[in-house]
Every structure is written in structure tokens, then in C-alpha cells.
Design a protein around this motif. Sequence first.
Motif, PDB file in Angstrom:
ATOM      1  N   ILE A  25     -38.443   0.775  -5.680  1.00  0.00           N
ATOM      2  CA  ILE A  25     -37.874  -0.457  -6.239  1.00  0.00           C
ATOM      3  C   ILE A  25     -37.634  -1.470  -5.125  1.00  0.00           C
ATOM      4  O   ILE A  25     -37.981  -2.655  -5.251  1.00  0.00           O
ATOM      5  N   GLU A  26     -37.032  -1.004  -4.026  1.00  0.00           N
ATOM      6  CA  GLU A  26     -36.766  -1.897  -2.903  1.00  0.00           C
ATOM      7  C   GLU A  26     -38.054  -2.468  -2.331  1.00  0.00           C
ATOM      8  O   GLU A  26     -38.129  -3.666  -2.007  1.00  0.00           O
ATOM      9  N   HIS A  27     -39.086  -1.626  -2.197  1.00  0.00           N
ATOM     10  CA  HIS A  27     -40.368  -2.093  -1.654  1.00  0.00           C
ATOM     11  C   HIS A  27     -40.964  -3.199  -2.531  1.00  0.00           C
ATOM     12  O   HIS A  27     -41.446  -4.213  -2.028  1.00  0.00           O
ATOM     13  N   ILE A  28     -40.925  -3.001  -3.825  1.00  0.00           N
ATOM     14  CA  ILE A  28     -41.498  -3.996  -4.747  1.00  0.00           C
ATOM     15  C   ILE A  28     -40.705  -5.296  -4.711  1.00  0.00           C
ATOM     16  O   ILE A  28     -41.275  -6.383  -4.557  1.00  0.00           O
ATOM     17  N   LEU A  32     -41.878  -9.090  -3.342  1.00  0.00           N
ATOM     18  CA  LEU A  32     -41.879 -10.275  -4.195  1.00  0.00           C
ATOM     19  C   LEU A  32     -41.025 -11.394  -3.588  1.00  0.00           C
ATOM     20  O   LEU A  32     -41.323 -12.571  -3.742  1.00  0.00           O
ATOM     21  N   GLU A  33     -39.954 -11.015  -2.871  1.00  0.00           N
ATOM     22  CA  GLU A  33     -39.112 -12.010  -2.215  1.00  0.00           C
ATOM     23  C   GLU A  33     -39.762 -12.545  -0.936  1.00  0.00           C
ATOM     24  O   GLU A  33     -39.606 -13.724  -0.597  1.00  0.00           O
ATOM     25  N   MET A  42     -45.426 -17.478 -12.031  1.00  0.00           N
ATOM     26  CA  MET A  42     -45.238 -16.032 -11.912  1.00  0.00           C
ATOM     27  C   MET A  42     -44.199 -15.554 -12.907  1.00  0.00           C
ATOM     28  O   MET A  42     -43.181 -16.210 -13.135  1.00  0.00           O
ATOM     29  N   GLU A  43     -44.481 -14.392 -13.478  1.00  0.00           N
ATOM     30  CA  GLU A  43     -43.538 -13.753 -14.404  1.00  0.00           C
ATOM     31  C   GLU A  43     -43.637 -12.250 -14.215  1.00  0.00           C
ATOM     32  O   GLU A  43     -44.731 -11.682 -14.160  1.00  0.00           O
ATOM     33  N   THR A  44     -42.478 -11.593 -14.111  1.00  0.00           N
ATOM     34  CA  THR A  44     -42.422 -10.135 -13.950  1.00  0.00           C
ATOM     35  C   THR A  44     -41.656  -9.535 -15.106  1.00  0.00           C
ATOM     36  O   THR A  44     -40.589 -10.028 -15.478  1.00  0.00           O
ATOM     37  N   ASP A  45     -42.223  -8.468 -15.691  1.00  0.00           N
ATOM     38  CA  ASP A  45     -41.486  -7.724 -16.706  1.00  0.00           C
ATOM     39  C   ASP A  45     -41.432  -6.259 -16.287  1.00  0.00           C
ATOM     40  O   ASP A  45     -41.697  -5.930 -15.133  1.00  0.00           O
ATOM     41  N   ILE A  65     -48.809  -9.486  -1.389  1.00  0.00           N
ATOM     42  CA  ILE A  65     -47.860  -8.507  -1.923  1.00  0.00           C
ATOM     43  C   ILE A  65     -48.299  -7.094  -1.566  1.00  0.00           C
ATOM     44  O   ILE A  65     -47.496  -6.267  -1.123  1.00  0.00           O
ATOM     45  N   LEU A  66     -49.585  -6.801  -1.737  1.00  0.00           N
ATOM     46  CA  LEU A  66     -50.108  -5.482  -1.361  1.00  0.00           C
ATOM     47  C   LEU A  66     -49.884  -5.209   0.124  1.00  0.00           C
ATOM     48  O   LEU A  66     -49.386  -4.147   0.512  1.00  0.00           O
ATOM     49  N   LEU A  67     -50.237  -6.176   0.985  1.00  0.00           N
ATOM     50  CA  LEU A  67     -50.126  -5.977   2.423  1.00  0.00           C
ATOM     51  C   LEU A  67     -48.681  -5.853   2.883  1.00  0.00           C
ATOM     52  O   LEU A  67     -48.376  -5.080   3.807  1.00  0.00           O
TER      53      LEU A  67
END
Length: 200
Positions: A25-28, A32-33, A42-45, A65-67
Motif C-alpha cells: 500500500i505504501e509503495h503504491i 502516486l504522490e 487521473m482517477e483511482t478506485d 509509476i512503475l519505475l
Amino acid sequence: MNEQCGNLRIAGCSFSVHPMSDQFIEHILESLEHVDTSKVWMETDDVTTTVRGRIEHVFDVTKAILLTIADRGVHVAFQGTYSIGCPGDSSGDAFMTESRERMNELNSISIDQKIAAKFSLYPMGGGDYMDTIYSQIERMEANGVDVSRAHYSTRLDGDTHSIFTGLEDVFRETEKSGSSHTVMTVTVSANSPSNKEDAS
């Protein structure tokens, strides 16, 4: 839902990232931040994140985001569906006026990360695209990407920047070839202990 067709050249990607870590969760959330998303809608669900706007900014944000997650050394999987020309895609037209400058490239380019990826391309609504796809795959090979066949997809092994540049080029050129609606699915694995020797 009754949506009117807006600018059909809006590109988008609906994606999920899966860090193989107790701190997923923290990584994601940190990624994003950390990534500059000012030039995309952008929209996240609870299932996916969707980014939409100009092609270059959609690829810039998803690669960054991946990198950002992979640079922490964690094994991470990325699954994305890129699309352009979807009928009824109108929200976010304002982002099509953004400049071409990629907001994350300066930070992303400093990250040296090998990945393994598979992609499948689905041109819809006509177009002469097969020669386009083959020529872009040849360009990827010329840039050091290892290209191989896989069931229902093409496998790519190599540097993240070379692979994402190649994917963006395939996506762009397929659209230019006359495909009125283009969809591309991409699956990426970074830092996997089970990857090939040349894709860490």
C-alpha cells in the motif's frame, strides 16, 4: 450512462501495479504522490488507476509509476490497457491542450531498470497495421530489446526506457496507420527472482 463523444484522440491507460511486499500500500501511494500527474486526468478506485490525456503524458506517467516502485528493489508487476479512439471518451478534453514536455522524464531517465514485458495490440476499425507493427518491433530490436514470441502476445526483455519507447511508438504508428480505435495490453515484471538472467 449517456456520454457525448468528445475529442476521440484522447489516449488513456487503465492500470494496476502489484508490489510483492508487505508494504504494498505504501509503495503504491508513495509512487502516486511522487510522480507528476499534472498533465493527465487521473482517477483511482479499488481496482485500477486510470490516466488520460495526450499519448506522451499517458506513457510518461505510467512508466514513472512503475519505475518509482521498482527503484526500491521490490518485485513489482504492472498490468495496463492503453486505448485511443474509444467512442464516448470525452471527460478530460482540457488535458489535450497541454504542452508536449514530459514532466517525469528527467527523474525517470536516471533509473536503470531491466524488465520483462508482454504486449498485445488490437487495432479496431480498419487500417493497414501489420507492416507497422513489424517495423516497430525491428526498431526495438535495434535498440537492444530482446523480442520473442509468446502465446497471444510478444515478449520484450531489456531496459525499461527502450521498451516503453518501443511500446509508445507501436501504439502511435498503429493509430497513424488508420486504426480508428487502438487498444494495447501490457504486462510488466520488474525485479522478479524468476525472470530470465537478462531481465532482473
